[in-house]
Design a protein around this motif. Structure first.
Motif, short mmCIF file in Angstrom:
data_model
loop_
_atom_site.label_atom_id
_atom_site.label_comp_id
_atom_site.label_asym_id
_atom_site.label_seq_id
_atom_site.Cartn_x
_atom_site.Cartn_y
_atom_site.Cartn_z
N UNK A 181 0.83 -1.19 0.00
CA UNK A 181 0.00 0.00 0.00
C UNK A 181 0.86 1.25 0.00
N UNK A 182 0.26 2.41 -0.21
CA UNK A 182 1.03 3.66 -0.15
C UNK A 182 1.68 3.82 1.22
N UNK A 184 1.95 6.33 3.16
CA UNK A 184 1.15 7.07 4.13
C UNK A 184 0.08 6.17 4.74
N UNK A 185 -0.50 5.26 3.95
CA UNK A 185 -1.51 4.35 4.47
C UNK A 185 -0.90 3.37 5.47
N UNK A 186 0.28 2.85 5.14
CA UNK A 186 0.97 1.95 6.05
C UNK A 186 1.36 2.67 7.33
N UNK A 187 1.81 3.91 7.20
CA UNK A 187 2.20 4.69 8.37
C UNK A 187 1.01 4.92 9.29
N UNK A 188 -0.11 5.30 8.72
CA UNK A 188 -1.30 5.52 9.54
C UNK A 188 -1.73 4.23 10.24
N UNK A 189 -1.71 3.13 9.50
CA UNK A 189 -2.15 1.86 10.07
C UNK A 189 -1.30 1.44 11.26
N UNK A 190 0.03 1.47 11.10
CA UNK A 190 0.88 1.03 12.21
C UNK A 190 0.87 2.05 13.34
N UNK A 191 0.42 3.27 13.06
CA UNK A 191 0.31 4.29 14.11
C UNK A 191 -1.05 4.24 14.81
N UNK A 192 -1.85 3.23 14.47
CA UNK A 192 -3.11 3.02 15.17
C UNK A 192 -4.29 3.79 14.64
N UNK A 193 -4.18 4.29 13.40
CA UNK A 193 -5.29 5.03 12.82
C UNK A 193 -6.13 4.12 11.93
N UNK A 194 -7.43 4.39 11.83
CA UNK A 194 -8.26 3.58 10.94
C UNK A 194 -7.94 3.86 9.48
N UNK A 196 -8.96 2.47 5.44
CA UNK A 196 -9.84 1.64 4.61
C UNK A 196 -9.06 0.43 4.10
N UNK A 197 -9.64 -0.76 4.27
CA UNK A 197 -8.97 -1.98 3.83
C UNK A 197 -8.66 -1.97 2.34
N UNK A 198 -9.41 -1.19 1.58
CA UNK A 198 -9.20 -1.13 0.13
C UNK A 198 -7.87 -0.48 -0.23
N UNK A 199 -7.22 0.19 0.74
CA UNK A 199 -5.93 0.84 0.47
C UNK A 199 -4.78 -0.16 0.47
N UNK A 200 -5.06 -1.41 0.86
CA UNK A 200 -4.02 -2.43 0.95
C UNK A 200 -4.32 -3.61 0.01
N UNK A 201 -3.25 -4.18 -0.52
CA UNK A 201 -3.37 -5.40 -1.32
C UNK A 201 -2.32 -6.39 -0.82
N UNK A 210 -7.91 -6.67 9.42
CA UNK A 210 -8.73 -7.23 10.49
C UNK A 210 -8.09 -7.04 11.85
N UNK A 211 -6.77 -7.25 11.92
CA UNK A 211 -6.05 -7.08 13.19
C UNK A 211 -6.09 -5.63 13.64
N UNK A 212 -5.97 -4.71 12.69
CA UNK A 212 -6.01 -3.30 13.04
C UNK A 212 -7.38 -2.93 13.57
N UNK A 213 -8.43 -3.50 12.96
CA UNK A 213 -9.78 -3.21 13.43
C UNK A 213 -10.01 -3.70 14.83
N UNK A 214 -9.44 -4.86 15.16
CA UNK A 214 -9.59 -5.41 16.51
C UNK A 214 -8.82 -4.58 17.53
#
Length: 216
Positions: A181-182, A184-194, A196-201, A210-214
């Protein structure tokens, strides 16, 4: 991770502050009250935090943390209360005043990239504002986050067991199912921000999302 020179960090941080100020100048009064991606903070709160962060020095941070009994959340709340003006335009004026400051708490300079990019998106995404961040520098922020524990504001645990690959710059980290993924999307995800799953492949994308959502 290699140390990032201050001559690289601060021009980028200052440019990000200027870009954010330009976006904030167009907000309506109601938009300032929009919930940000940062839990329990609205847009105005995040801007006040950025003002506080821009003013924070190494020794100042240590003194504040002692007063806050080493509670980072309490210290952040105190900083927001101190810098948040009654009117958002006045808080914006304070951000303009500190735009070119080069103060930092006692942490790696990569944290200044994390602060600029993540909080920039904390504000912009809920407001539907798009910004093209410099991917190479976002990758440097991401590189810091995946090697720093969550308890210290990083995202090491969120990245564990996955191979993260940025699609817009040269960044690869970890082993396991691949998540692309881009940066910035990876950075937001690992930083605990929601995010959209569509930003990742990739074959690990579904499990990663799913793990981030939990965890959220």
């Amino acid at each position: 991770m290699a140390k990032i020179p201050s001559t690289v960090v601060w021009p980028v941080v200052h440019a990000e502050r200027r870009a954010l100020i330009a976006d904030l100048e167009r907000l309506t009064p109601a938009q300032w009250q929009t919930p940000s991606l940062c839990p329990s903070w609205d847009v105005h709160d995040v801007v006040a935090h950025l003002v506080d962060s821009a003013k924070t020095t190494g020794w100042g941070f240590i003194r504040r943390l002692v007063v806050a009994r080493f509670d980072f959340d309490r210290d952040n709340a105190s900083g927001i209360a101190r810098e948040k003006a009654a009117h958002p335009r006045d808080t914006l004026g304070q951000l303009q005043a500190v735009c070119t400051y080069s103060c930092t708490p006692p942490a790696a300079l990569a944290t200044r990239f994390v602060e600029a990019f993540v909080h920039g998106e904390d504000i912009r995404r809920p407001l539907g504002i798009h910004r093209d961040y410099p991917p190479a520098h976002v990758a440097q922020a991401l590189g810091y986050q995946v090697k720093t524990g969550v308890s210290m504001g990083g995202g090491k645990e969120r990245a564990a067991g996955m191979r993260l690959v940025a699609t817009d710059t040269n960044f690869v980290h970890g082993e396991g199912p691949e998540v692309r993924g881009p940066a910035i999307s990876l950075l937001l995800a690992v930083s605990g921000r929601p995010v959209d799953a569509a930003e990742f492949t990739g074959d690990g994308a579904a499990a990663f999302s799913a793990a981030l959502g939990q965890a959220a």
